[in-house]
Design a protein around this motif. Structure first.
Motif, PDB file in Angstrom:
ATOM      1  N   LEU A 136      28.758  97.793  89.933  1.00 11.20           N
ATOM      2  CA  LEU A 136      29.963  98.310  90.577  1.00 11.20           C
ATOM      3  C   LEU A 136      31.160  98.254  89.635  1.00 11.20           C
ATOM      4  CD1 LEU A 136      29.664  96.796  94.170  1.00 11.20           C
ATOM      5  CD2 LEU A 136      29.396  99.194  93.518  1.00 11.20           C
ATOM      6  N   ILE A 137      31.280  97.152  88.894  1.00 13.95           N
ATOM      7  CA  ILE A 137      32.389  97.022  87.954  1.00 13.95           C
ATOM      8  C   ILE A 137      32.286  98.071  86.855  1.00 13.95           C
ATOM      9  CG2 ILE A 137      33.421  95.490  86.234  1.00 13.95           C
ATOM     10  CD1 ILE A 137      32.610  93.134  88.017  1.00 13.95           C
ATOM     11  N   ILE A 196      35.098  98.659  81.422  1.00 16.71           N
ATOM     12  CA  ILE A 196      33.904  97.833  81.220  1.00 16.71           C
ATOM     13  C   ILE A 196      32.661  98.710  81.198  1.00 16.71           C
ATOM     14  CG2 ILE A 196      32.490  96.003  82.229  1.00 16.71           C
ATOM     15  CD1 ILE A 196      35.130  94.830  83.341  1.00 16.71           C
ATOM     16  N   GLY A 197      32.592  99.672  82.082  1.00 22.02           N
ATOM     17  CA  GLY A 197      31.468 100.593  82.077  1.00 22.02           C
ATOM     18  C   GLY A 197      31.377 101.368  80.778  1.00 22.02           C
ATOM     19  N   VAL A 241      30.888  87.567  85.577  1.00 21.28           N
ATOM     20  CA  VAL A 241      30.852  88.358  86.810  1.00 21.28           C
ATOM     21  C   VAL A 241      30.824  87.445  88.034  1.00 21.28           C
ATOM     22  CG1 VAL A 241      29.498  90.023  88.134  1.00 21.28           C
ATOM     23  CG2 VAL A 241      29.751  90.313  85.671  1.00 21.28           C
ATOM     24  N   THR A 242      30.009  86.394  88.001  1.00 19.47           N
ATOM     25  CA  THR A 242      29.947  85.481  89.147  1.00 19.47           C
ATOM     26  C   THR A 242      31.281  84.765  89.339  1.00 19.47           C
ATOM     27  OG1 THR A 242      29.003  83.725  87.764  1.00 19.47           O
ATOM     28  CG2 THR A 242      27.465  85.131  88.964  1.00 19.47           C
ATOM     29  N   THR A 243      32.003  84.502  88.258  1.00 20.78           N
ATOM     30  CA  THR A 243      33.329  83.905  88.397  1.00 20.78           C
ATOM     31  C   THR A 243      34.249  84.819  89.195  1.00 20.78           C
ATOM     32  OG1 THR A 243      33.091  82.701  86.310  1.00 20.78           O
ATOM     33  CG2 THR A 243      35.324  83.027  87.134  1.00 20.78           C
ATOM     34  N   ALA A 244      34.176  86.122  88.907  1.00 20.93           N
ATOM     35  CA  ALA A 244      34.979  87.073  89.684  1.00 20.93           C
ATOM     36  C   ALA A 244      34.558  87.082  91.153  1.00 20.93           C
ATOM     37  CB  ALA A 244      34.837  88.474  89.081  1.00 20.93           C
ATOM     38  N   ILE A 245      33.254  86.988  91.399  1.00 23.65           N
ATOM     39  CA  ILE A 245      32.772  86.964  92.783  1.00 23.65           C
ATOM     40  C   ILE A 245      33.278  85.727  93.510  1.00 23.65           C
ATOM     41  CG2 ILE A 245      30.716  86.864  94.240  1.00 23.65           C
ATOM     42  CD1 ILE A 245      29.218  88.418  92.087  1.00 23.65           C
ATOM     43  N   TRP A 246      33.187  84.567  92.859  1.00 24.73           N
ATOM     44  CA  TRP A 246      33.680  83.336  93.485  1.00 24.73           C
ATOM     45  C   TRP A 246      35.167  83.451  93.800  1.00 24.73           C
ATOM     46  CZ3 TRP A 246      30.350  80.502  95.692  1.00 24.73           C
ATOM     47  CH2 TRP A 246      29.119  80.184  95.117  1.00 24.73           C
ATOM     48  N   GLY A 247      35.921  84.061  92.873  1.00 24.88           N
ATOM     49  CA  GLY A 247      37.347  84.227  93.124  1.00 24.88           C
ATOM     50  C   GLY A 247      37.629  85.079  94.349  1.00 24.88           C
ATOM     51  N   LEU A 280      39.873  89.992  81.354  1.00 30.96           N
ATOM     52  CA  LEU A 280      39.757  89.317  80.064  1.00 30.96           C
ATOM     53  C   LEU A 280      38.328  88.916  79.712  1.00 30.96           C
ATOM     54  CD1 LEU A 280      42.929  87.008  80.200  1.00 30.96           C
ATOM     55  CD2 LEU A 280      42.680  89.224  79.092  1.00 30.96           C
ATOM     56  N   ALA A 281      37.660  88.196  80.614  1.00 29.78           N
ATOM     57  CA  ALA A 281      36.358  87.610  80.264  1.00 29.78           C
ATOM     58  C   ALA A 281      35.248  88.653  80.188  1.00 29.78           C
ATOM     59  CB  ALA A 281      35.998  86.513  81.273  1.00 29.78           C
ATOM     60  N   ILE A 282      35.121  89.484  81.218  1.00 24.87           N
ATOM     61  CA  ILE A 282      33.992  90.420  81.267  1.00 24.87           C
ATOM     62  C   ILE A 282      34.039  91.437  80.136  1.00 24.87           C
ATOM     63  CG2 ILE A 282      32.838  92.174  82.667  1.00 24.87           C
ATOM     64  CD1 ILE A 282      33.632  90.631  85.137  1.00 24.87           C
TER      65      ILE A 282
END
Length: 310
Positions: free
Chosen positions: A88-89, A162-163, A211-217, A244-246
């Motif tokens: 999706l991102i 990102i894509g 990506v999981t960090t973004a989901i947790w946020g 920044l991270a991804i």
């Protein structure tokens, strides 16, 4: 010996659980902190600890086991959501979002096209001078980095930066060698050296972790009824991860995929007994023919297979 074996296995399982569950544990501790603030502050923790101490040993074990299961199951669920979330991102959206996807992809492609003459001018200044000045080098390097984060052809643009980073990495082996990354990757992966595969797995793991960090946020925003601070805190974590991270980790992962084709593409030719191209001018056509052969097969008389080398 068996005791040492099971101790080693237990240690590995513990390390693996810790690697998976640490982000979930941080999430639930933050949720507990939000709930504590909602109930009146830090002093309410005394009530909870007193209540837990009053339970029987069996009751405490059940409560702690339930807490560990909650952390572990939530971690597993979020980790499994990393791949679809990354899609999706990247911009692989449902069909009903096609108008928005095409509009955003076209806008990014137009920006890249408008920047192309600027890059060409910077390239000419840097490569046309025996000793280019630092300002020209800085400008050229900045434009070159941006150029590598985009597909070469307008039709391959995706609606998110990102894509486009990952799409550009997928397209470079095609542009350089005629080798379709998506089709040939399952064939190349088993032939890669162990060190290369470890680096790729580590890079993909780092990308998934971002990506999981973004989901947790984003999930933390669900605690808004408990405290309104959950919304800005959760959105801040998700924004930092996505902005920044991804992108940085996606660039590293894409560069490693490109490097795998740069250094090990001849393994595909050798294992399939396909003649190696004689020079760079022939390589793209040879790569396209090899890709077509692996994807669809062939009953043609050419090329002639090379002798088998065990």
């Amino acid at each position: 010996m068996l005791a040492a074996f099971w101790a080693a296995v237990g240690g590995k399982l513990a390390d693996r659980w810790a690697a998976v569950a640490v982000p979930a544990l941080v999430f639930w501790l933050a949720a507990g902190g939000a709930w504590t603030l909602h109930r009146g502050g830090v002093h309410t923790l005394t009530d909870h600890s007193t209540w837990l101490a009053q339970q029987s040993a069996a009751g405490q074990i059940v409560i702690l086991t339930a807490a560990l299961l909650t952390v572990g199951l939530s971690a597993t669920a979020v980790n499994r959501a990393a791949t679809p979330a990354l899609r999706l991102i990247e911009g692989y959206w449902p069909r009903w979002a096609d108008p928005l996807r095409h509009r955003l992809a076209g806008w990014l492609a137009d920006r890249a096209a408008a920047e192309a003459p600027v890059w060409q001018a910077a390239y000419s200044r840097v490569h046309g001078q025996a000793d280019p000045v630092g300002r020209d080098l800085t400008r050229y390097n900045r434009l070159e980095r941006r150029r590598r984060r985009r597909p070469a052809a307008t039709g391959h643009f995706l609606p998110t930066p990102i894509g486009n980073i990952l799409r550009a990495a997928e397209r470079r082996p095609i542009d350089k060698y005629g080798l379709d990354t998506v089709i040939l990757w399952p064939r190349l992966w088993p032939a890669l050296p162990d060190a290369v595969r470890r680096d790729l797995l580590a890079a993909r793991g780092a990308l998934d972790a971002a990506v999981t960090t973004a989901i947790w946020g984003l999930l933390f925003c669900a605690f808004a009824p408990v405290t309104l601070l959950a919304v800005p805190a959760g959105l801040a974590v998700a924004t930092v991860a996505i902005v920044l991270a991804i992108p940085g980790r996606a660039q590293i992962f894409g560069d490693l995929i490109e490097a795998a084709y740069d250094q090990h593409r001849t393994v595909l030719y050798a294992q399939l007994r396909w003649p190696l191209p004689a020079n760079p001018a022939e390589e793209r056509a040879a790569g396209q023919a090899l890709t077509a052969y692996l994807w669809r097969g062939s009953d043609a008389n050419t090329p002639t297979f090379t002798p088998f080398q065990p």
